[in-house]
Design a protein around this motif. Structure first.
Motif, mmCIF file in Angstrom:
data_model
loop_
_atom_site.group_PDB
_atom_site.id
_atom_site.type_symbol
_atom_site.label_atom_id
_atom_site.label_comp_id
_atom_site.label_asym_id
_atom_site.label_seq_id
_atom_site.Cartn_x
_atom_site.Cartn_y
_atom_site.Cartn_z
ATOM 1 N N UNK A 175 42.242 32.905 39.292
ATOM 2 C CA UNK A 175 42.632 33.654 40.488
ATOM 3 C C UNK A 175 43.496 32.766 41.365
ATOM 4 N N UNK A 176 44.431 33.389 42.074
ATOM 5 C CA UNK A 176 45.286 32.619 42.976
ATOM 6 C C UNK A 176 44.951 32.886 44.432
ATOM 7 N N UNK A 177 44.094 33.846 44.686
ATOM 8 C CA UNK A 177 43.757 34.190 46.061
ATOM 9 C C UNK A 177 44.598 35.319 46.626
ATOM 10 N N UNK A 222 46.192 34.404 35.928
ATOM 11 C CA UNK A 222 46.378 33.953 34.551
ATOM 12 C C UNK A 222 45.115 34.254 33.757
ATOM 13 N N UNK A 223 45.298 34.400 32.452
ATOM 14 C CA UNK A 223 44.183 34.584 31.530
ATOM 15 C C UNK A 223 44.395 33.633 30.362
ATOM 16 N N UNK A 224 43.315 32.932 30.026
ATOM 17 C CA UNK A 224 43.349 32.071 28.844
ATOM 18 C C UNK A 224 42.321 32.576 27.847
ATOM 19 N N UNK A 225 42.772 32.767 26.625
ATOM 20 C CA UNK A 225 41.898 33.114 25.509
ATOM 21 C C UNK A 225 42.219 32.124 24.405
ATOM 22 N N UNK A 226 41.246 31.298 24.064
ATOM 23 C CA UNK A 226 41.507 30.247 23.086
ATOM 24 C C UNK A 226 42.571 29.314 23.615
ATOM 25 N N UNK A 227 43.622 29.124 22.848
ATOM 26 C CA UNK A 227 44.683 28.227 23.296
ATOM 27 C C UNK A 227 45.891 28.954 23.888
ATOM 28 N N UNK A 228 45.774 30.253 24.081
ATOM 29 C CA UNK A 228 46.862 31.051 24.668
ATOM 30 C C UNK A 228 46.616 31.303 26.155
ATOM 31 N N UNK A 232 52.767 27.302 37.765
ATOM 32 C CA UNK A 232 52.328 25.985 37.298
ATOM 33 C C UNK A 232 50.891 25.706 37.741
ATOM 34 N N UNK A 233 50.551 26.058 38.966
ATOM 35 C CA UNK A 233 49.160 25.882 39.436
ATOM 36 C C UNK A 233 48.204 26.702 38.586
ATOM 37 N N UNK A 234 48.605 27.918 38.239
ATOM 38 C CA UNK A 234 47.756 28.780 37.405
ATOM 39 C C UNK A 234 47.598 28.185 36.009
ATOM 40 N N UNK A 235 48.681 27.654 35.453
ATOM 41 C CA UNK A 235 48.603 26.999 34.146
ATOM 42 C C UNK A 235 47.602 25.852 34.193
ATOM 43 N N UNK A 236 47.728 25.014 35.214
ATOM 44 C CA UNK A 236 46.841 23.854 35.336
ATOM 45 C C UNK A 236 45.389 24.287 35.485
ATOM 46 N N UNK A 237 45.135 25.352 36.248
ATOM 47 C CA UNK A 237 43.766 25.852 36.412
ATOM 48 C C UNK A 237 43.205 26.369 35.092
ATOM 49 N N UNK A 238 44.090 26.770 34.195
ATOM 50 C CA UNK A 238 43.673 27.264 32.872
ATOM 51 C C UNK A 238 43.682 26.157 31.821
ATOM 52 N N UNK A 245 54.943 33.706 32.717
ATOM 53 C CA UNK A 245 54.917 32.508 31.875
ATOM 54 C C UNK A 245 53.832 32.666 30.818
ATOM 55 N N UNK A 246 54.145 32.276 29.592
ATOM 56 C CA UNK A 246 53.163 32.226 28.506
ATOM 57 C C UNK A 246 53.132 30.797 27.980
ATOM 58 N N UNK A 247 51.939 30.346 27.595
ATOM 59 C CA UNK A 247 51.795 28.988 27.078
ATOM 60 C C UNK A 247 50.806 28.960 25.932
ATOM 61 N N UNK A 248 50.938 27.966 25.089
ATOM 62 C CA UNK A 248 49.996 27.698 24.004
ATOM 63 C C UNK A 248 49.605 26.230 24.145
#
Length: 133
Positions: free
Chosen positions: A8-10, A22-28, A61-67, A124-127
């Motif tokens: 959550x970002x608030x 953001x949502x993280x499932x496994x490495x995604x 970027x903050x959301x990525x780091x939190x995930x 943004x999407x990341x693995x």
């Protein structure tokens, strides 16, 4: 693929709309459409596509780091603009952040966003390599 983690970002829109930053499932990791909203809830850089894109990328970027991810893990970005002729300003901000990472990137024009003061939003999407979370 592992457990589901939400970030959550608030934003007051998160519970109203029913979404996570953001949502993280496994490495995604998927970061939702991110608008140029300041910590105080106001629009950052009205009329300045570059400044607004920087703000969107900062939030993402903050959301990525939190995930548990980082910009180096980014595989795809989407830059949505209400006026695609301003793509170079958004691209400048994106290039400053991702020049060495070089994710797959798409620029698209949309008719508008929730707030008319937002000319840009970013997804943004990341693995994450080797993740098992």
């Amino acid at each position: 693929m592992g457990n589901r983690q939400t970030v959550r970002s608030g934003s007051p829109l998160e519970p109203q709309i029913g979404f996570s930053r953001a949502v993280r499932v496994g490495n995604h990791v998927a970061v939702a459409g991110t608008a140029p909203i300041g910590d105080d809830g106001s629009t950052v850089g009205p009329g300045d596509v570059y400044a607004q894109t920087v703000r969107c990328l900062d939030i993402a970027e903050r959301a990525l780091e939190a995930a548990g991810a980082s910009p180096a893990d980014v595989t795809r970005t989407r830059i949505m603009l209400t006026d695609v002729t301003q793509w170079k300003e958004a691209a400048r901000a994106h290039g400053e952040r991702f020049a060495s990472i070089r994710p797959a990137t798409t620029f698209v024009e949309v008719s508008r966003f929730i707030d008319p003061d937002w000319p840009v939003e970013v997804e943004v999407d990341a693995v994450v390599d080797g993740a098992s979370t």
